[in-house]
Design an enzyme around this catalytic site. Structure first.
Site: not given
Ligand code: TRP
Length: 334
Positions: A115, A197, A200
């Site tokens: 992140k 992965k 979203k």
């Protein structure tokens, strides 16, 4: 510890439109615990602000995530469904646990590294201490079991370490939680880059199938899914695209991978992708219908939120006052 029943806790961030990865890897499995455990399912809005959010969107998504929990089969009479910021003990215990979490431990978290790379202009302290707030979520309710996707395993292990450390210093205070990570469906990958992965927040919409996508969108995305060379439909490390599609198919149909391979043997990739898309769309149709019904009933969603917050608050307060006593905080006598 407070109930006869053991406790399950899990959380979902209201930070994006949830994907079939969130559904198959986590939310869909939540209702299986409702009879045996006291289950807390939380919308973790405080975690969501570790990256910048638009306020109106955060508010809307908080309602949506709650509605989605219910649309996925979680009955608010049988589960405590609530919003993290409605129960102030999460922030309170989060701070305390920050003081029992090491800089080095937090620095090793792969989600923090990912992140920070993605949000290089906003590497804030909350992003760094995210795992100790998550530990607080879990430990506040004396949780035994935490159903999560495989990507949260490292955070969960840290929560266990923090609990053990605290218990060692002050004596038994927290139940040390176990993770519950489903074998299949724990990791659904991107349709465009099946080595990653499904996320979203992916900017390529073709890579992500969302729980609330229309049937047409779902089928279109599966038709465009990246496959692998040669035409065999088998599960193998060398074929991440086909393996991902087989995993998704086996999750939504409850068939084994071997059964799915047999069913598709000899079929072309085009027909295979269409079949997977249709199975996913059919599986999600009732969820989508129930979600729409709930979103149209704001009063019911608000009543559910309020009830969940009251239930959670009562148990959170007990753990928090125990923690305060143990660490030597004083209490005002009014
Ligand atoms: N970090 C989790 C995720 O991004 C969400 C979360 C927050 C959570 N607190 C939790 C999950 C407590 C399980 C238990 O998916």
């Amino acid at each position: 510890m407070y109930n006869d029943k053991k406790v399950v806790f899990s959380g979902v961030q209201p930070s994006g439109n949830l994907t079939i990865g969130n559904y198959l890897g986590a939310i869909r499995n939540f209702s299986a615990f409702s009879n045996e455990y006291h289950c807390y399912y939380c919308v973790v809005d405080m975690h969501a602000i570790t990256v910048r959010q638009n306020p109106a969107e955060l508010r809307r998504r908080t309602y949506e995530t709650l509605a989605l929990y219910m649309a996925c089969g979680l009955d608010p009479e049988k589960n405590t469904l609530f919003v993290q910021s409605h129960v102030p003990q999460h922030a309170e215990l989060g701070w305390v646990l920050d003081c029992y979490t090491m800089f080095g431990e937090l620095s090793r978290m792969t989600q923090f590294k990912d992140k920070s790379a993605k949000n290089a202009d906003n590497i804030n302290a909350g992003l760094f201490t995210y795992p100790s707030l998550m530990a607080a979520d879990i430990l506040l309710y004396q949780t035994e079991l935490v159903p999560v996707g495989i990507d949260q395993k490292q955070h969960l292990e840290l929560a266990r370490d923090i609990a053990n450390r605290f218990n060692q210093i002050y004596g038994e205070t927290f139940v040390v939680p176990e993770g519950f990570i489903p074998k299949e469906g724990a990791k659904i990958c991107s349709l465009q880059d099946p080595t990653k992965k499904m996320s979203k927040s992916d900017t390529n919409e073709n890579a992500v199938v969302r729980i609330l996508d229309s049937k047409d969108d779902i089928i279109r995305k599966f038709k465009r899914a990246v496959t692998d060379s040669n035409n065999e439909i088998i599960f193998s490390l060398e074929k991440p695209g086909i393996s991902n599609l087989l995993t998704i198919y086996s999750c939504v149909t409850d068939k084994t991978i071997a059964e799915a391979e047999r069913e598709f043997a000899g079929m072309g990739y085009g027909d295979f992708k269409l079949a997977v898309g249709e199975a996913v769309a059919d599986n999600l149709a009732p969820v989508r219908a129930e979600f729409a019904r709930l979103m149209a009933d704001k009063a019911y969603l608000e009543a559910t939120m309020a009830k969940g917050a009251d239930e959670a608050f009562r148990n959170a307060r007990r753990t928090m006052s125990k923690v305060k006593r143990k660490i030597g905080f004083t209490e005002p006598k009014h």
